[in-house]
Design a protein around this motif. Structure first.
Motif: not given
Length: 283
Positions: A100-117
């Motif tokens: 794993x690299x030093x910096x790991x980012x998981x990027x998305x647009x949004x969850x549209x209020x899908x709280x459980x997801x």
């Protein structure tokens, strides 16, 4: 002369090449084609604390960083509303456990209020040492918006999400080969210094007392940073030392709300300088 592979890299991956290309351009300013092929020129970073030259690479969820490529940061773009993309993120992160690299980012647009997801992905990212970043969270999740409330707020300000957060997370990494700048907070000069001195003299006692408490707390934070990051004894160590530091930083943030913008900026610079001293970034 240093070889090509001595230049550190950021690897951007995702299922949609056009979306990856847009993200690379938004974060670094480097133009990419729709096939997410970045310019051959490296990203020239010139921030307050250092300069660095960083290669930008892109790939798919099948792209595993090679040691020779010096990939020090990984940005994974995924779609939480697409089960295939979500599953690819989980599988990809699992493949990187040993490299794993030093910096790991998981990027998305949004969850549209899908709280459980959101909660499931957020927990996975936390356990996998990824930082989860939403590019355009719903207004109800951002403090200060008309639709926000105490229970729904996820972000206090614009620096905690979007391409701004992606950029700041990358800039916080101590890149291989970076050149540190000599830095010190700017002191007021001439008339500004005189006015500042007069302003301090005109403050009521309660304001002066508040300023003194903040000053003492800032000094204590600086000492605690030396204890946590440099191992210098100040009465706390290990996890308790870090907990103590975080508590003091929260107290300093709360107290700074009663100060002027210039005073808040001064204390922010002091904390940043103390962190740079403690971690060696100023050397």
């Amino acid at each position: 002369m240093a070889g090509r592979h001595s230049v550190p890299s950021i690897l951007f991956v995702g299922q949609s090449k056009p979306d990856v290309a847009k993200l690379i351009t938004a974060v670094t300013g480097i133009d990419c084609s729709a096939d997410a092929v970045p310019s051959k020129n490296p990203w020239a970073v010139d921030c307050k604390y250092y300069t660095a030259s960083i290669n930008i690479k892109c790939g798919s969820f099948q792209t595993i960083p090679a040691a020779k490529d010096l990939v020090e940061a990984l940005v994974v773009l995924f779609d939480p509303k697409n089960e295939s993309s979500l599953g690819a993120l989980f599988a990809y992160a699992d493949q990187l456990k040993s490299k794993k690299p030093d910096v790991c980012l998981a990027v998305c647009e949004n969850f549209d209020d899908a709280k459980e997801t959101y909660e499931n992905v957020n927990q996975f990212c936390s356990e996998s040492a990824f930082e989860l970043i939403e590019l355009s969270p719903g207004a109800s999740l951002v403090a200060g918006s008309d639709s926000a409330n105490e229970e729904s707020v996820r972000y206090e300000n614009a620096e905690e999400y979007g391409t701004t957060r992606v950029l700041n997370a990358l800039l916080a990494n101590p890149w291989s080969g970076m050149k540190r700048k000599k830095w010190s907070p700017a002191a007021p000069k001439g008339e500004d210094a005189e006015n500042a001195s007069e302003a301090d003299g005109d403050k009521p006692k309660s304001a002066k007392a508040e300023h003194s408490e903040t000053e003492a707390l800032a000094n204590s934070c600086a000492e605690q940073m030396s204890s946590v990051f440099k191992g210098e004894p100040t009465g706390a160590s290990g996890d308790s030392g870090m907990d103590d530091l975080l508590t003091k930083l929260k107290q300093l943030k709360a107290k700074s709300k009663a100060l002027s913008d210039d005073e808040r900026k001064k204390y922010a610079e002091r904390v940043a300088k103390s962190f740079a001293d403690a971690t060696g970034l100023d050397q």
